[in-house]
Scaffold this motif. Structure first.
Motif, short mmCIF file in Angstrom:
data_model
loop_
_atom_site.label_atom_id
_atom_site.label_comp_id
_atom_site.label_asym_id
_atom_site.label_seq_id
_atom_site.Cartn_x
_atom_site.Cartn_y
_atom_site.Cartn_z
N LYS A 107 0.85 -1.21 0.00
CA LYS A 107 0.00 0.00 0.00
C LYS A 107 0.88 1.25 0.00
O LYS A 107 0.62 2.21 -0.75
CB LYS A 107 -0.90 -0.03 1.23
CG LYS A 107 -1.83 1.15 1.38
CD LYS A 107 -3.09 0.97 0.58
CE LYS A 107 -4.09 2.05 0.91
NZ LYS A 107 -5.36 1.87 0.23
N THR A 112 -2.58 -0.94 -5.53
CA THR A 112 -4.01 -0.99 -5.22
C THR A 112 -4.35 -2.38 -4.73
O THR A 112 -3.99 -3.38 -5.37
CB THR A 112 -4.86 -0.66 -6.47
OG1 THR A 112 -4.52 0.65 -6.93
CG2 THR A 112 -6.35 -0.72 -6.16
N ASP A 132 -8.43 -1.08 -0.98
CA ASP A 132 -8.99 0.00 -1.78
C ASP A 132 -10.33 -0.41 -2.39
O ASP A 132 -11.22 0.42 -2.58
CB ASP A 132 -8.03 0.37 -2.93
CG ASP A 132 -6.69 0.83 -2.43
OD1 ASP A 132 -6.60 1.99 -1.98
OD2 ASP A 132 -5.73 0.04 -2.46
N LYS A 157 -12.71 4.09 3.61
CA LYS A 157 -12.60 4.72 2.29
C LYS A 157 -12.42 3.60 1.25
O LYS A 157 -11.30 3.23 0.90
CB LYS A 157 -11.42 5.69 2.27
CG LYS A 157 -11.40 6.59 1.05
CD LYS A 157 -10.26 7.60 1.14
CE LYS A 157 -10.24 8.50 -0.08
NZ LYS A 157 -9.12 9.48 -0.01
N LEU A 158 -13.54 3.08 0.78
CA LEU A 158 -13.50 1.91 -0.10
C LEU A 158 -14.35 2.12 -1.34
O LEU A 158 -15.32 2.87 -1.34
CB LEU A 158 -14.03 0.67 0.65
CG LEU A 158 -13.20 0.15 1.81
CD1 LEU A 158 -14.05 -0.80 2.66
CD2 LEU A 158 -11.96 -0.57 1.31
N LYS A 159 -13.99 1.41 -2.43
CA LYS A 159 -14.84 1.29 -3.61
C LYS A 159 -15.33 -0.15 -3.63
O LYS A 159 -14.62 -1.08 -3.20
CB LYS A 159 -14.04 1.58 -4.88
CG LYS A 159 -13.49 2.99 -4.96
CD LYS A 159 -14.51 3.95 -5.50
CE LYS A 159 -13.89 5.31 -5.80
NZ LYS A 159 -14.85 6.26 -6.32
#
Length: 403
Positions: A107, A112, A132, A157-159
């Motif tokens: 990281k 990613t 991520d 803080k994630l997608k």
């Protein structure tokens, strides 16, 4: 062990290509007795980076690659460029101190990190904090569970990436839930199967498609069709002068280009470009998939002793995605086109002498090994030759979709 690599597209909320997941194609697949995940990823990375070059496979997009616990501990991801890969942490990886240390270092180096087939558990928190992207199987996970998981993870803080999205309804639901990325073949299925009028512009192009596929059309007429369309002319000259052919001198006229390519190749080229125009309101990845499938089918024909015409197999792969491009039933589409009985039978029913070629191509791209082997056996094509053909099909598609 033979190494085979295929790819599955990952699209964003606007149905544009975000990345590919590279999938291992060896003699044993995940879930089969004796399957070695470490060896699978090592073979994939060797093939993708050291043998073929990632650009050929990925179209310069990031590639999601599975990493087992052992490979993470050995810090294998760090061998490869952080801008080229997404480190996909498999669901059975345990968040040990060693694993967390490696992931934290990755990281910090700019990699990613994605967590595959995610199911929430308290002990996964150290990995979640570093991740991520979270991948969730959209078909196997109930909607209530997905909503609960997204709620729990909202503080991070994630997608979120929805895997195995196979219909437009599933895509819509995943989008509504807040997913940012989508993996699956929903974009290659028709949005609505119903009898309706095709838009006027598409109808005009469909008429051209019909004309160029008549058996009595001469090469001179094909040249006339191209010359009458500035876009077709421009793209043909770019294509014939591209790196795909490695020409030393430039082709400067349509007549010269047609003569150089020959009737079969020029017919395939026009088919693909017209279909690209027809699907202008669809994801670009759909056209790219059609080009890969078309070329792959024709290459299977070259390898098979059955001596099937190149043009027939190219159209088979290409036209197999027409329902998704036109949102129109394949039976109605084939009725309007001057295709052979064998080609219509393969497109509508998936059988007949041409059926196994399409079955093999679709099964390969969708990671259905047993079905692929069965189809290859029917056309007498050895498995060992499939990977090279698939790579050539990808290269062909990238050239055509970027001219």
């Amino acid at each position: 062990m033979d190494t085979f690599i295929a790819r599955q597209p990952i699209l964003n909320q606007h149905k544009r290509l975000f990345a590919y997941e590279l999938l291992y194609r060896g003699k044993l697949m995940a879930g089969q007795p004796g399957f070695d995940g470490d060896q699978a990823t090592s073979s994939l990375l060797t093939g993708a980076f050291l043998t073929e070059g990632l650009e050929t496979i990925s179209n310069n997009k990031p590639c999601f690659i599975n990493f087992t616990q052992e490979l993470l501990i050995k810090n294998i991801p760090a061998v490869f460029p952080q801008t080229k890969i997404v480190v996909e942490i498999l669901e059975d990886v345990q968040p040990t101190e060693e694993v967390i240390t490696v992931c934290r270092n990755l990281k910090e180096q700019g990699y990613t990190l994605a967590m595959d087939d995610f199911v929430y558990a308290e002990n996964l928190k150290p990995l979640i904090e570093l991740a991520d992207i979270i991948k969730i199987d959209f078909r196997l996970t109930p909607v209530d569970t997905i909503q609960e998981t997204l709620s729990i993870l909202s503080r991070y803080k994630l997608k979120f990436l929805a895997e195995k999205v196979e219909t437009h309804a599933e895509f819509g639901k995943a989008l509504e839930l807040g997913f940012s990325y989508f993996q699956g073949f929903f974009f290659a299925t028709p949005e609505k199967i119903r009898i309706k009028e095709i838009a006027p512009v598409k109808t005009s192009l469909f008429h051209v498609l019909t004309e160029i596929n008549r058996k009595d059309v001469q090469t001179e007429r094909l040249a006339e069709i191209i010359e009458a369309d500035v876009s077709l002319s421009y793209k043909l000259l770019r294509y014939v002068n591209s790196a795909y052919f490695y020409r030393l001198s430039k082709v400067k006229s349509i007549v010269q280009a047609v003569a150089y390519l020959g009737e079969k190749e020029i017919r395939s080229f026009i088919n693909l470009l017209i279909i690209s125009e027809i699907s202008g309101d669809k994801p670009v990845e759909l056209v790219r998939l059609a080009a890969v499938r078309a070329k792959f089918c024709s290459l299977l024909g070259e390898k098979s002793p059955d001596n099937v015409a190149h043009a027939e197999l190219f159209m088979l792969g290409l036209f197999s995605l027409l329902p998704a491009m036109l949102d129109y039933p394949i039976k109605v589409i084939t009725y309007k086109l001057p295709l052979s009985k064998e080609l219509k039978r393969a497109l509508v029913h998936g059988d007949g002498p041409l059926g196994p070629y399409l079955q093999a191509a679709i099964a390969y791209e969708q990671n259905k090994k047993d079905r692929c082997l069965e189809a290859l056996d029917a056309i007498n094509v050895p498995l060992a030759s499939v990977y090279e053909m698939y790579l050539e099909a990808i290269h062909y598609a990238e050239i055509l979709t970027n001219i």
